[in-house]
Motif scaffolding. Structure first.
Motif, PDB file in Angstrom:
ATOM      1  N   ARG A  23     -11.920  13.594   0.191  1.00  0.00           N
ATOM      2  CA  ARG A  23     -12.637  12.994   1.314  1.00  0.00           C
ATOM      3  C   ARG A  23     -11.644  12.762   2.427  1.00  0.00           C
ATOM      4  N   GLY A  24     -11.841  13.502   3.495  1.00  0.00           N
ATOM      5  CA  GLY A  24     -10.856  13.415   4.570  1.00  0.00           C
ATOM      6  C   GLY A  24      -9.524  13.917   4.063  1.00  0.00           C
ATOM      7  N   ARG A  25      -8.535  13.080   4.124  1.00  0.00           N
ATOM      8  CA  ARG A  25      -7.205  13.440   3.648  1.00  0.00           C
ATOM      9  C   ARG A  25      -6.839  12.659   2.391  1.00  0.00           C
ATOM     10  N   ARG A  26      -7.838  12.332   1.578  1.00  0.00           N
ATOM     11  CA  ARG A  26      -7.587  11.588   0.343  1.00  0.00           C
ATOM     12  C   ARG A  26      -8.192  12.319  -0.848  1.00  0.00           C
ATOM     13  N   LEU A  27      -7.422  12.393  -1.903  1.00  0.00           N
ATOM     14  CA  LEU A  27      -7.863  12.982  -3.156  1.00  0.00           C
ATOM     15  C   LEU A  27      -8.205  11.855  -4.115  1.00  0.00           C
ATOM     16  N   ARG A  65      10.668   1.397 -19.332  1.00  0.00           N
ATOM     17  CA  ARG A  65      11.879   1.346 -20.150  1.00  0.00           C
ATOM     18  C   ARG A  65      11.784   0.237 -21.191  1.00  0.00           C
ATOM     19  N   SER A  66      11.220  -0.906 -20.829  1.00  0.00           N
ATOM     20  CA  SER A  66      11.243  -2.049 -21.724  1.00  0.00           C
ATOM     21  C   SER A  66      10.168  -2.003 -22.793  1.00  0.00           C
ATOM     22  N   GLU A  67       9.085  -1.295 -22.559  1.00  0.00           N
ATOM     23  CA  GLU A  67       7.971  -1.376 -23.484  1.00  0.00           C
ATOM     24  C   GLU A  67       7.657  -0.024 -24.121  1.00  0.00           C
ATOM     25  N   GLY A  68       8.458   0.981 -23.878  1.00  0.00           N
ATOM     26  CA  GLY A  68       8.180   2.285 -24.449  1.00  0.00           C
ATOM     27  C   GLY A  68       7.270   3.106 -23.578  1.00  0.00           C
ATOM     28  N   GLY A  69       6.696   2.488 -22.561  1.00  0.00           N
ATOM     29  CA  GLY A  69       5.983   3.220 -21.533  1.00  0.00           C
ATOM     30  C   GLY A  69       4.537   3.514 -21.821  1.00  0.00           C
ATOM     31  N   THR A  70       3.667   2.698 -21.312  1.00  0.00           N
ATOM     32  CA  THR A  70       2.253   3.033 -21.350  1.00  0.00           C
ATOM     33  C   THR A  70       1.989   4.116 -20.323  1.00  0.00           C
ATOM     34  N   GLY A  71       1.066   5.006 -20.606  1.00  0.00           N
ATOM     35  CA  GLY A  71       0.751   6.091 -19.688  1.00  0.00           C
ATOM     36  C   GLY A  71       0.278   5.598 -18.338  1.00  0.00           C
ATOM     37  N   LEU A  72      -0.433   4.475 -18.303  1.00  0.00           N
ATOM     38  CA  LEU A  72      -0.926   3.935 -17.034  1.00  0.00           C
ATOM     39  C   LEU A  72       0.215   3.447 -16.157  1.00  0.00           C
ATOM     40  N   ILE A  73       1.207   2.831 -16.770  1.00  0.00           N
ATOM     41  CA  ILE A  73       2.361   2.366 -15.998  1.00  0.00           C
ATOM     42  C   ILE A  73       3.181   3.561 -15.529  1.00  0.00           C
ATOM     43  N   LYS A  74       3.308   4.571 -16.360  1.00  0.00           N
ATOM     44  CA  LYS A  74       4.004   5.787 -15.933  1.00  0.00           C
ATOM     45  C   LYS A  74       3.278   6.421 -14.753  1.00  0.00           C
ATOM     46  N   LEU A  75       1.956   6.448 -14.820  1.00  0.00           N
ATOM     47  CA  LEU A  75       1.177   7.004 -13.717  1.00  0.00           C
ATOM     48  C   LEU A  75       1.400   6.206 -12.440  1.00  0.00           C
ATOM     49  N   GLN A  76       1.412   4.886 -12.538  1.00  0.00           N
ATOM     50  CA  GLN A  76       1.669   4.045 -11.363  1.00  0.00           C
ATOM     51  C   GLN A  76       3.050   4.336 -10.793  1.00  0.00           C
ATOM     52  N   GLN A  81       6.048   6.441  -5.935  1.00  0.00           N
ATOM     53  CA  GLN A  81       7.403   6.891  -5.614  1.00  0.00           C
ATOM     54  C   GLN A  81       7.701   6.748  -4.131  1.00  0.00           C
ATOM     55  N   ASP A  82       6.719   6.961  -3.290  1.00  0.00           N
ATOM     56  CA  ASP A  82       6.893   6.775  -1.853  1.00  0.00           C
ATOM     57  C   ASP A  82       6.199   5.470  -1.469  1.00  0.00           C
ATOM     58  N   ARG A  83       6.958   4.437  -1.189  1.00  0.00           N
ATOM     59  CA  ARG A  83       6.406   3.106  -0.917  1.00  0.00           C
ATOM     60  C   ARG A  83       5.593   3.053   0.375  1.00  0.00           C
ATOM     61  N   GLN A  84       5.673   4.086   1.216  1.00  0.00           N
ATOM     62  CA  GLN A  84       4.917   4.104   2.457  1.00  0.00           C
ATOM     63  C   GLN A  84       3.485   4.584   2.250  1.00  0.00           C
ATOM     64  N   ILE A  85       3.209   5.123   1.084  1.00  0.00           N
ATOM     65  CA  ILE A  85       1.887   5.689   0.829  1.00  0.00           C
ATOM     66  C   ILE A  85       0.943   4.603   0.323  1.00  0.00           C
ATOM     67  N   ASP A  86      -0.211   4.521   0.925  1.00  0.00           N
ATOM     68  CA  ASP A  86      -1.254   3.595   0.480  1.00  0.00           C
ATOM     69  C   ASP A  86      -2.068   4.308  -0.591  1.00  0.00           C
ATOM     70  N   ASP A  87      -1.844   3.940  -1.824  1.00  0.00           N
ATOM     71  CA  ASP A  87      -2.531   4.605  -2.913  1.00  0.00           C
ATOM     72  C   ASP A  87      -3.358   3.603  -3.699  1.00  0.00           C
ATOM     73  N   ASN A  88      -4.114   4.108  -4.625  1.00  0.00           N
ATOM     74  CA  ASN A  88      -5.029   3.263  -5.356  1.00  0.00           C
ATOM     75  C   ASN A  88      -5.133   3.759  -6.790  1.00  0.00           C
ATOM     76  N   GLU A 104      -6.548   7.426  -6.464  1.00  0.00           N
ATOM     77  CA  GLU A 104      -6.800   7.914  -5.112  1.00  0.00           C
ATOM     78  C   GLU A 104      -5.483   7.936  -4.366  1.00  0.00           C
ATOM     79  N   MET A 105      -5.220   9.065  -3.708  1.00  0.00           N
ATOM     80  CA  MET A 105      -3.974   9.176  -2.974  1.00  0.00           C
ATOM     81  C   MET A 105      -4.125  10.166  -1.833  1.00  0.00           C
ATOM     82  N   PRO A 106      -3.249  10.065  -0.852  1.00  0.00           N
ATOM     83  CA  PRO A 106      -3.340  10.971   0.283  1.00  0.00           C
ATOM     84  C   PRO A 106      -2.896  12.382  -0.097  1.00  0.00           C
TER      85      PRO A 106
END
Length: 118
Positions: A23-27, A65-76, A81-88, A104-106
């Motif tokens: 939608r627009g410039r968001r996936l 690193r501390s918890e073995g890594g849940t997939g949701l936290i890895k995804l976040q 990675q780019d703090r300027q991006i407004d993602d959801n 949702e991301m640009p």
């Protein structure tokens, strides 16, 4: 995400629905999966809430690193990675008992393939 379904759905052959939309410039990508009723417990709900709170509190950077890594936290971590991006990133159990993840991301560039229009 699919590995999370395999590990946490509580069933050998869970049903999975995946949808993507631009939608627009968001996936926006939404994935839903069936969860065995015995798997969705108070403990499961509390774990999802705890992961959501870790992400909201900014603790997702070190949690893998501390918890073995849940997939949701890895995804976040990947999404942020780019703090300027407004993602959801939203996730949880829907009213029908299925688990969902919505990302949702640009997008800066994409190509749409329509069968028959080649």
């Amino acid at each position: 995400l699919l590995d999370n379904v395999r590990k946490h759905s509580g069933t050998d052959q869970p049903k999975v629905d995946i949808a993507a939309d631009v939608r627009g410039r968001r996936l926006q990508v939404t994935m839903r999966n069936e969860v065995d009723i015995a798997t969705r417990t108070v403990v499961g709900d509390e774990r999802v809430t705890r992961i959501r709170e870790m992400i909201a509190g900014g603790k997702f950077q070190t949690a893998t690193r501390s918890e073995g890594g849940t997939g949701l936290i890895k995804l976040q971590n990947i999404v942020r990675q780019d703090r300027q991006i407004d993602d959801n990133l939203t996730f949880g159990f829907s009213d029908d008992g299925w688990f969902f993840v919505r990302l949702e991301m640009p997008v800066t560039e994409f190509e749409v393939f329509v069968p028959g229009n080649v």
